[in-house]
Motif scaffolding. Structure first.
Motif, PDB file in Angstrom:
ATOM      1  N   TRP A 122      32.931 -15.659 -45.140  1.00  0.00           N
ATOM      2  CA  TRP A 122      33.688 -15.407 -46.365  1.00  0.00           C
ATOM      3  C   TRP A 122      35.016 -16.154 -46.354  1.00  0.00           C
ATOM      4  N   ALA A 123      35.711 -16.135 -45.221  1.00  0.00           N
ATOM      5  CA  ALA A 123      37.010 -16.805 -45.134  1.00  0.00           C
ATOM      6  C   ALA A 123      36.865 -18.319 -45.288  1.00  0.00           C
ATOM      7  N   LEU A 124      35.814 -18.877 -44.697  1.00  0.00           N
ATOM      8  CA  LEU A 124      35.651 -20.336 -44.741  1.00  0.00           C
ATOM      9  C   LEU A 124      35.346 -20.866 -46.145  1.00  0.00           C
ATOM     10  N   GLN A 125      35.082 -19.981 -47.071  1.00  0.00           N
ATOM     11  CA  GLN A 125      34.935 -20.413 -48.458  1.00  0.00           C
ATOM     12  C   GLN A 125      36.274 -20.897 -49.016  1.00  0.00           C
ATOM     13  N   ARG A 126      37.351 -20.523 -48.340  1.00  0.00           N
ATOM     14  CA  ARG A 126      38.697 -20.946 -48.741  1.00  0.00           C
ATOM     15  C   ARG A 126      39.206 -22.109 -47.901  1.00  0.00           C
ATOM     16  N   ARG A 127      38.344 -22.703 -47.102  1.00  0.00           N
ATOM     17  CA  ARG A 127      38.782 -23.799 -46.234  1.00  0.00           C
ATOM     18  C   ARG A 127      39.252 -24.985 -47.073  1.00  0.00           C
ATOM     19  N   ASP A 128      40.355 -25.582 -46.642  1.00  0.00           N
ATOM     20  CA  ASP A 128      40.920 -26.745 -47.313  1.00  0.00           C
ATOM     21  C   ASP A 128      40.056 -27.959 -46.985  1.00  0.00           C
ATOM     22  N   PRO A 129      39.334 -28.505 -47.992  1.00  0.00           N
ATOM     23  CA  PRO A 129      38.445 -29.634 -47.722  1.00  0.00           C
ATOM     24  C   PRO A 129      39.188 -30.932 -47.418  1.00  0.00           C
ATOM     25  N   GLY A 130      40.468 -30.954 -47.702  1.00  0.00           N
ATOM     26  CA  GLY A 130      41.251 -32.161 -47.462  1.00  0.00           C
ATOM     27  C   GLY A 130      41.707 -32.313 -46.015  1.00  0.00           C
ATOM     28  N   LYS A 182      43.381 -16.842 -53.994  1.00  0.00           N
ATOM     29  CA  LYS A 182      43.556 -16.907 -55.444  1.00  0.00           C
ATOM     30  C   LYS A 182      43.164 -15.565 -56.052  1.00  0.00           C
ATOM     31  N   ASP A 183      43.561 -15.349 -57.292  1.00  0.00           N
ATOM     32  CA  ASP A 183      43.219 -14.102 -57.979  1.00  0.00           C
ATOM     33  C   ASP A 183      41.706 -13.905 -58.082  1.00  0.00           C
ATOM     34  N   THR A 184      40.968 -14.992 -58.100  1.00  0.00           N
ATOM     35  CA  THR A 184      39.511 -14.909 -58.239  1.00  0.00           C
ATOM     36  C   THR A 184      38.791 -14.716 -56.905  1.00  0.00           C
ATOM     37  N   ASP A 185      39.526 -14.826 -55.795  1.00  0.00           N
ATOM     38  CA  ASP A 185      38.928 -14.669 -54.465  1.00  0.00           C
ATOM     39  C   ASP A 185      38.848 -13.194 -54.087  1.00  0.00           C
ATOM     40  N   LEU A 186      37.795 -12.852 -53.389  1.00  0.00           N
ATOM     41  CA  LEU A 186      37.691 -11.510 -52.824  1.00  0.00           C
ATOM     42  C   LEU A 186      38.661 -11.418 -51.654  1.00  0.00           C
ATOM     43  N   ASN A 187      39.538 -10.436 -51.691  1.00  0.00           N
ATOM     44  CA  ASN A 187      40.505 -10.243 -50.608  1.00  0.00           C
ATOM     45  C   ASN A 187      39.841  -9.405 -49.517  1.00  0.00           C
ATOM     46  N   ILE A 188      39.489 -10.062 -48.411  1.00  0.00           N
ATOM     47  CA  ILE A 188      38.856  -9.348 -47.307  1.00  0.00           C
ATOM     48  C   ILE A 188      39.893  -8.859 -46.294  1.00  0.00           C
TER      49      ILE A 188
END
Length: 132
Positions: A42-50, A61-67
């Protein structure tokens, strides 16, 4: 349990948490591994691809599930006897949950006789320092 963990679905966590209190060491370890896997996926869905050479998580982000509220599970795992696995999974969760308040638990884990635990604790501490 590993199938549930591999699903990466946060809704499986309540099914796994009771097994962290099992009298059987293998059951506790598999439960910890599975919960850690869900948090990681779940966390790696927020990984910075850059950034390719290290794992950097983008701000929530507001649209992300806060785990983040799952932190209590990592703390529960740190409170167990160091079996060489559970604290390692807790360290991984701490890193991906960005739970800087568990720095003391990670510092204690650096002294573990189990390399898996001390290595994951060092990795988590290094990662959390980078994200300050």
């Amino acid at each position: 349990m590993m199938t549930l963990g591999a699903s990466g679905k946060p809704y499986v966590i309540p099914w796994l948490v009771p097994f962290l209190d099992s009298n059987k060491k293998d059951i506790r370890i598999w439960a910890g591994a599975s919960i850690s896997k869900v948090v990681e996926i779940w966390a790696l869905q927020r990984r910075d691809p850059g950034i390719e050479d290290e794992v950097v998580l983008l701000p929530l982000k507001d649209t992300d599930l806060n785990i983040g509220p799952l932190r209590w599970i990592a703390l529960k795992m740190f409170d167990r006897v160091d079996d060489g696995n559970t604290h390692a999974y807790a360290a991984v969760m701490t890193r991906y949950l960005e739970a800087k308040e568990f720095e003391d638990e990670l510092l204690k884990s650096l002294k573990s006789k189990h390399p898996a635990v001390s290595n994951k604790a060092k990795w988590a501490l290094d990662s959390l320092v980078l994200s300050r």
